[in-house]
Design an enzyme around this catalytic site. Structure first.
Site, mmCIF file in Angstrom:
data_model
loop_
_atom_site.group_PDB
_atom_site.id
_atom_site.type_symbol
_atom_site.label_atom_id
_atom_site.label_comp_id
_atom_site.label_asym_id
_atom_site.label_seq_id
_atom_site.Cartn_x
_atom_site.Cartn_y
_atom_site.Cartn_z
ATOM 1 N N CYS A 168 0.835 -1.210 0.000
ATOM 2 C CA CYS A 168 0.000 0.000 0.000
ATOM 3 C C CYS A 168 0.863 1.251 0.000
ATOM 4 C CB CYS A 168 -0.915 -0.002 1.220
ATOM 5 S SG CYS A 168 -0.009 0.172 2.783
ATOM 6 N N CYS A 200 4.823 1.814 4.020
ATOM 7 C CA CYS A 200 6.190 1.837 4.568
ATOM 8 C C CYS A 200 6.988 2.988 3.962
ATOM 9 C CB CYS A 200 6.887 0.496 4.315
ATOM 10 S SG CYS A 200 6.155 -0.859 5.239
ATOM 11 N N CYS A 238 4.506 -6.934 4.882
ATOM 12 C CA CYS A 238 4.231 -7.655 3.631
ATOM 13 C C CYS A 238 5.505 -8.246 3.041
ATOM 14 C CB CYS A 238 3.565 -6.721 2.626
ATOM 15 S SG CYS A 238 2.032 -5.997 3.206
ATOM 16 N N CYS A 255 3.798 -3.060 10.527
ATOM 17 C CA CYS A 255 2.908 -2.517 9.497
ATOM 18 C C CYS A 255 2.385 -1.161 9.948
ATOM 19 C CB CYS A 255 1.753 -3.487 9.271
ATOM 20 S SG CYS A 255 0.580 -2.974 8.003
ATOM 21 N N HIS A 264 4.918 -7.033 25.427
ATOM 22 C CA HIS A 264 4.270 -7.317 26.712
ATOM 23 C C HIS A 264 5.183 -7.048 27.915
ATOM 24 C CE1 HIS A 264 1.338 -9.510 29.167
ATOM 25 N NE2 HIS A 264 2.239 -10.398 29.526
ATOM 26 N N CYS A 277 5.287 -3.253 28.660
ATOM 27 C CA CYS A 277 4.014 -2.538 28.528
ATOM 28 C C CYS A 277 3.611 -1.929 29.867
ATOM 29 C CB CYS A 277 2.943 -3.530 28.066
ATOM 30 S SG CYS A 277 1.318 -2.767 27.929
ATOM 31 N N CYS A 294 -5.467 -3.745 31.201
ATOM 32 C CA CYS A 294 -4.863 -4.570 30.146
ATOM 33 C C CYS A 294 -5.857 -4.822 29.004
ATOM 34 C CB CYS A 294 -4.426 -5.905 30.748
ATOM 35 S SG CYS A 294 -3.896 -7.087 29.521
ATOM 36 N N CYS A 334 -5.422 -7.932 22.347
ATOM 37 C CA CYS A 334 -3.994 -7.571 22.319
ATOM 38 C C CYS A 334 -3.104 -8.812 22.175
ATOM 39 C CB CYS A 334 -3.613 -6.817 23.593
ATOM 40 S SG CYS A 334 -1.891 -6.281 23.555
ATOM 41 N N CYS A 387 8.362 -1.588 20.353
ATOM 42 C CA CYS A 387 7.350 -0.511 20.232
ATOM 43 C C CYS A 387 7.040 0.151 21.563
ATOM 44 C CB CYS A 387 6.045 -1.058 19.659
ATOM 45 S SG CYS A 387 6.163 -1.718 18.005
ATOM 46 N N CYS A 409 0.407 1.906 19.657
ATOM 47 C CA CYS A 409 -0.946 1.330 19.639
ATOM 48 C C CYS A 409 -1.541 1.174 21.031
ATOM 49 C CB CYS A 409 -0.916 -0.026 18.935
ATOM 50 S SG CYS A 409 -0.237 0.038 17.263
ATOM 51 N N CYS A 451 -2.211 -4.602 20.681
ATOM 52 C CA CYS A 451 -1.187 -4.924 19.671
ATOM 53 C C CYS A 451 -1.772 -5.948 18.702
ATOM 54 C CB CYS A 451 0.035 -5.495 20.388
ATOM 55 S SG CYS A 451 1.244 -6.245 19.291
ATOM 56 N N CYS A 493 1.908 -7.196 14.437
ATOM 57 C CA CYS A 493 2.372 -6.986 13.052
ATOM 58 C C CYS A 493 3.866 -7.210 12.870
ATOM 59 C CB CYS A 493 1.949 -5.606 12.539
ATOM 60 S SG CYS A 493 2.760 -4.226 13.350
HETATM 61 FE FE1 SF4 Z 1 0.317 -7.379 27.547
HETATM 62 FE FE2 SF4 Z 1 -1.244 -6.206 25.739
HETATM 63 FE FE3 SF4 Z 1 -1.998 -6.296 28.285
HETATM 64 FE FE4 SF4 Z 1 0.039 -4.738 27.508
HETATM 65 S S1 SF4 Z 1 -2.098 -4.506 26.955
HETATM 66 S S2 SF4 Z 1 -0.020 -6.070 29.315
HETATM 67 S S3 SF4 Z 1 0.988 -6.024 25.910
HETATM 68 S S4 SF4 Z 1 -1.718 -8.082 26.911
#
Ligand code: SF4
Length: 323
Positions: free
Chosen positions: A56, A59, A151, A183, A221, A224, A248, A254, A263, A275, A282, A285
């Protein structure tokens, strides 16, 4: 020390160096000097070919639109971008001639965006020719090959359709392909990978999926900020409930527990957000199973999500230790 990078300020450049230098075991100053020295001493700008298959152009937009630091601009000034369908001024036979002359000479960095159809070449023809053929020809003469985005690395969204879409490493099997997924591609991941190659002449250390370990070595994770809620089984069920806003996102689909990328530390859009911090789970990707293997994206009813919870219940995703 003057850093000869056109419109890039020394301050911006040094900040960028901080994130990449550590990977090379160099100080920021050493890294900046090394990049500067290598690019300044290059007899002409290193040639780059950027091919697009089933994609697309997201990137390309991500790369060209980076805000800070404008490393994309630096690279565009310091490398010779010989062919890029979205960015080049030339068109038609002139553009195709530039492409084939560059391939003929060899020694270029090949960036590939988009997947390659295997069901029928006619799904992706560029310049009247199957994209696969051009990729094979360019890949055979390239000094380094970088698959850019979901991709080009593993098939991505097109692999969910009827074209038999695959990533570059399924077509070019006789030399290393550096996979830089997500992506779209994260501009830091791509520019850092290119700079690593230009400064060391080597492919960066890769994981078993061909991704640079420096960017894809840890699970989203594990870094996060919602992680304590996951560990305590506190899952957001209602996006409209302000009391749940930091909980969460597992039940909203996710896939962070199954996705390797930095990320959650590097973040996106000039470090502004990413995200999960925007309230969207998440999508995985950065993984080969994206897209089909990560669906449904916004609920935990899919097989992938069920396996994540099964691992949690079996104690295979232990709570993070408090620092
Ligand atoms: Fe894990 Fe997603 Fe929960 Fe963050 S939001 S703790 S990455 S499952």
């Amino acid at each position: 020390m003057e850093i000869p990078f056109g419109s890039i300020s020394r301050r911006d450049f040094m900040k960028y160096c901080a994130t990449t230098a550590a990977v090379l075991g160099l100080s920021e100053l050493e890294f900046a000097a090394k990049v500067s020295e290598v690019l300044a001493a290059a007899p002409g700008k290193p040639p780059v070919i950027w091919l697009e298959g089933q994609d697309c152009a997201g990137c390309s937009i991500s790369f060209a639109g980076s805000l800070y630091p404008s490393i994309a601009a630096m690279l565009l000034e310091r490398v010779s971008l010989r062919y890029h369908e979205a960015l080049m001024a030339a068109s038609g036979h002139v553009a195709e001639r530039a492409l084939h002359e560059t391939i003929e000479k060899g020694g270029f960095v090949l960036c590939v965006e988009g997947s390659i159809p295997t069901a029928d070449d006619r799904f992706c023809m560029v310049g009247g020719r199957p994209f696969r053929e051009t990729l094979e020809e360019a890949g055979a003469k390239a000094a380094a090959i970088i698959a850019v985005g979901a991709c080009a690395t593993y098939g991505g969204i097109p692999a969910a359709g009827p074209t038999g879409a695959v990533g570059v490493s399924k077509i070019i099997t006789n030399k290393p392909v550096i996979n830089v997924p997500t992506c779209p591609v994260h501009t830091d991941h791509l520019t850092g990978t290119i700079l690593y190659y230009l400064t060391t002449g080597k492919v960066p250390p890769l994981d078993k999926l061909g991704r640079p370990k420096m960017y894809f070595g840890e699970l989203i994770h594990d870094n996060c900020r919602r992680r304590s809620y996951f560990d305590n089984d506190t899952f957001l069920s209602d996006w409209n409930d302000p009391n749940q806003k930091n909980w969460c996102l597992y039940e909203k689909g996710c896939k962070g527990p199954d996705t390797n990328s930095d990320c959650s530390v590097r973040r996106w859009n000039d470090g502004l957000n990413f995200c999960i911090d925007c309230g969207a789970g998440c999508m995985g990707c950065a993984e080969p199973e994206f897209y089909s293997g990560m669906t449904p994206l916004y609920s935990a009813e899919g097989e992938r999500s069920r396996k994540i919870m099964a691992r949690k219940k079996a104690g295979l995703i232990p709570p993070l230790k408090k620092a």
